[in-house]
Scaffold this active site. Structure first.
Site, PDB file in Angstrom:
ATOM      1  N   TRP A   1     -11.266  -7.551  -0.503  1.00 29.89           N
ATOM      2  CA  TRP A   1     -10.927  -6.804   0.712  1.00 29.89           C
ATOM      3  C   TRP A   1     -11.947  -6.993   1.813  1.00 29.89           C
ATOM      4  O   TRP A   1     -11.614  -6.907   3.001  1.00 29.89           O
ATOM      5  CB  TRP A   1     -10.658  -5.327   0.395  1.00 29.89           C
ATOM      6  CG  TRP A   1      -9.413  -5.188  -0.426  1.00 29.89           C
ATOM      7  CD1 TRP A   1      -9.319  -4.845  -1.744  1.00 29.89           C
ATOM      8  CD2 TRP A   1      -8.063  -5.456   0.000  1.00 29.89           C
ATOM      9  NE1 TRP A   1      -8.006  -4.882  -2.160  1.00 29.89           N
ATOM     10  CE2 TRP A   1      -7.217  -5.244  -1.128  1.00 29.89           C
ATOM     11  CE3 TRP A   1      -7.490  -5.855   1.204  1.00 29.89           C
ATOM     12  CZ2 TRP A   1      -5.828  -5.418  -1.057  1.00 29.89           C
ATOM     13  CZ3 TRP A   1      -6.107  -6.021   1.269  1.00 29.89           C
ATOM     14  CH2 TRP A   1      -5.302  -5.804   0.145  1.00 29.89           C
TER      15      TRP A   1
ATOM     16  N   ASP B   1     -15.000   0.190   5.435  1.00 24.57           N
ATOM     17  CA  ASP B   1     -13.705   0.388   4.790  1.00 24.57           C
ATOM     18  C   ASP B   1     -13.964   1.241   3.551  1.00 24.57           C
ATOM     19  O   ASP B   1     -14.588   0.787   2.594  1.00 24.57           O
ATOM     20  CB  ASP B   1     -13.118  -0.971   4.405  1.00 24.57           C
ATOM     21  CG  ASP B   1     -11.775  -0.843   3.670  1.00 24.57           C
ATOM     22  OD1 ASP B   1     -11.356   0.299   3.379  1.00 24.57           O
ATOM     23  OD2 ASP B   1     -11.165  -1.891   3.396  1.00 24.57           O
TER      24      ASP B   1
ATOM     25  N   LYS C   1      -4.921   6.490  -1.968  1.00 28.52           N
ATOM     26  CA  LYS C   1      -5.777   6.603  -3.140  1.00 28.52           C
ATOM     27  C   LYS C   1      -6.305   8.041  -3.241  1.00 28.52           C
ATOM     28  O   LYS C   1      -5.812   8.816  -4.043  1.00 28.52           O
ATOM     29  CB  LYS C   1      -6.880   5.556  -3.066  1.00 28.52           C
ATOM     30  CG  LYS C   1      -6.283   4.136  -3.070  1.00 28.52           C
ATOM     31  CD  LYS C   1      -7.236   3.084  -2.557  1.00 28.52           C
ATOM     32  CE  LYS C   1      -6.559   1.793  -2.181  1.00 28.52           C
ATOM     33  NZ  LYS C   1      -6.011   1.005  -3.277  1.00 28.52           N
TER      34      LYS C   1
END
Lengths: 363, 363
Positions: B102, B174, B198
């Protein structure tokens, strides 16, 4: 408790059966003991649900096989940016038909990109958007596409037939407020987009229907805004809005049970006719919209007296007729009668308006 | 029926109490006779709900008053584009700390824009991302910001403390997979973003927390991608994802009832410790991740034998231990233990692994 009717322009009323079904299975989706909100977007539970939603929409709108269906985020407003980035790749010139606030917003966002020539090729601004433009004369034919809004949510106008003068042009349509409520031939359009929070489902989902040969012609787009990348990944380039897609799927199932778009359109004609007929015969209320351009789904009306409008809205709210206030840009009142809005709600509104008219005759 | 435990990396398990509350009030939000999915985003019902969600998040993360909280769409992936467009406005140069998939996706999307210098200033690629980088040496100090990923969902690493060498730099993080599960000082960051699916709520919502003086410096951005325009409109520049914001609000309330982030972190330490301890003592299973860099929330593990991994995943699934398959990029298994994942689920997993280890000793 007074029964309430929700005339909101969006997020809007959903079919009662759909909400009930979502409620019933919210703790365990298809017997999985997981909520649909908790399932992985890489699971077969998700894939089957997603594919069924897509198939049902294809069936309902008779979408040809050479069109991709995308489930995106960001609302129609993000599409105002995404469509030009993907489709205005040849002439880099776009024609816009301006029939109201959301048409304007569409070309304003295209202008912000500073990459394209943005021409307003026709406008009904001079008549204050109380009517549509039905004839377009294109001076320059070199447009990547011509953009229009099929239903103007704020102004209450709706295209039943496309304007003349567009032969040979790719047409892109914002159908946010009348998709699935009025029949159109998908074949007439290169691309159709619609925010879900009116006739499709809940806010947070945008449906894009695009002719496959129009996409994949621009490289280096941000991945999330690249239709080709999204199409190649079945809209799961990253985590898709699973619950919003699920709700859309439930609405599509419900629409099939109601005999689809043609049946919905007939019902929408009946509902809107009831209100328009009353408006045209009332000595207090009136519709500002030209008769042949009137929307089936969004019906603005006024008394002509601002204070009386406010009094009406307040009393209607007390009587359970909710969200009738018109958009701040046009004032007055607005009744939004989307697919899930029941006929009895329109009857309740008209009855209430008649009573109000009697009581306020001298005003 | 076997009780199931959902180890999905996202969309992930939600608190049972939250799903129950959503279910209970799905047909009538706050006694309105309308579903929260049907309420107008211009109504007081919405505004109160939205403001409480924002306040609760501010309280939970101790977000200073000079930070804006935005509720956006498009996931972290759209933020990979939006952050550079808004923040890389001075030097037009960004430093990326590369600690996994990511992190890579973040700088790849920045590169796609062809507007900025994108420098990978540190990377743990050489160790196959099984550890983090803790020291960064910036050769060029002229970065608009340095970007990092606090928790690497796929590789299972997590920053407890920020890397050294970043003094004076604006840090953008992030935090998609460990926001609210691990305490960080918001003050250390210029901007934090996180997909909701999440630890925050459901897919279709992205939270952005940004220091106010960093935004509003770029003109002509697409409105939906313009943090300043979004902040000025309390994230309702167009119709926001009402239901996803509602669900986030319910999770924030639940987190407050659980005594907040510190209590969650303690529980996450306990849950992950249970699994790591077993992994470190097992003769069959092991963790590929360097001890001091291990994530509290995403725990990859392997047997070292691909076929045995598959056998384990299949048998675990039959036993109600779901979504344990590792990400395709790294293979093996992964247990995601977000805030809502219960301790008893980790115990069930460890018990199952012990049994599997006994049965498969000779493999």
């Amino acid at each position: 408790m007074t029964k309430v009717y929700n005339f909101s322009a969006g997020p809007a009323v959903l079919p009662k059966e759909v909400i009930k079904k979502a409620q019933d299975e919210l703790t365990s989706f298809k017997g999985s003991q997981m909520s649909v909100m908790e399932i992985s977007h890489r699971s077969s539970l998700y894939t089957e649900m997603f594919q069924k939603a897509e198939e049902d929409l294809r069936y309902l709108m008779e979408i040809p096989d050479d069109y991709d269906i995308l489930f995106q985020q960001g609302g129609a407003t993000l599409q105002f940016t995404t469509v030009p980035l993907n489709l205005a790749n040849n002439y880099r010139r776009i024609g816009y038909i301006d029939t109201g606030h959301w048409s304007q917003r569409a070309y304003q966002e295209a202008e912000l990109l500073h990459k394209f020539d943005v021409d307003v090729v026709a406008s009904s601004k001079d008549s204050n958007y109380t009517e549509l433009v039905h004839q377009v004369e294109l001076e320059n034919k070199n447009y990547d596409y011509v953009h229009l809004t099929t239903n103007n949510t704020i102004e209450g106008t709706m295209y039943r037939d496309l304007p003349s003068g567009l032969a040979g042009q790719t047409i892109v349509a914002d159908m946010s407020s009348n998709i699935l409520g009025q029949k159109y031939n998908v074949d007439d359009f290169g691309l159709i987009y619609a925010g879900a929070q009116k006739n499709i489902g809940i806010a947070g989902l945008t449906v894009v229907i695009v002719k496959r040969d129009l996409i994949g012609k621009v490289s280096n787009l941000p991945s999330m805004l690249d239709y080709k990348k999204q199409a190649d990944k079945q809209s799961a380039l990253n985590t898709p809005p699973v619950f919003a897609i699920y709700m859309a799927g439930l609405v599509f199932e419900w629409l099939k049970e109601q005999d689809g778009v043609a049946a919905m359109q007939a019902l929408n004609e009946e509902k809107s006719q009831l209100l328009y007929e009353y408006l045209d015969n009332s000595t207090l209320f009136s519709s500002p919209v030209k008769r042949e351009d009137r929307s089936l789904t969004n019906i603005p009306f006024v008394t002509g007296n601002k204070q009386l409008d406010e009094k009406f809205i307040a009393e209607a709210t007390s009587a359970g007729l909710l969200n009738l206030k018109g958009h701040r840009l046009v004032g007055g009142m607005r009744a939004s009668l989307y697919n899930a809005f029941e006929l009895e709600g329109v009857k309740a509104l008209v009855d209430f308006m008649k009573e109000f008219e009697l009581k306020n005759k001298g005003e």
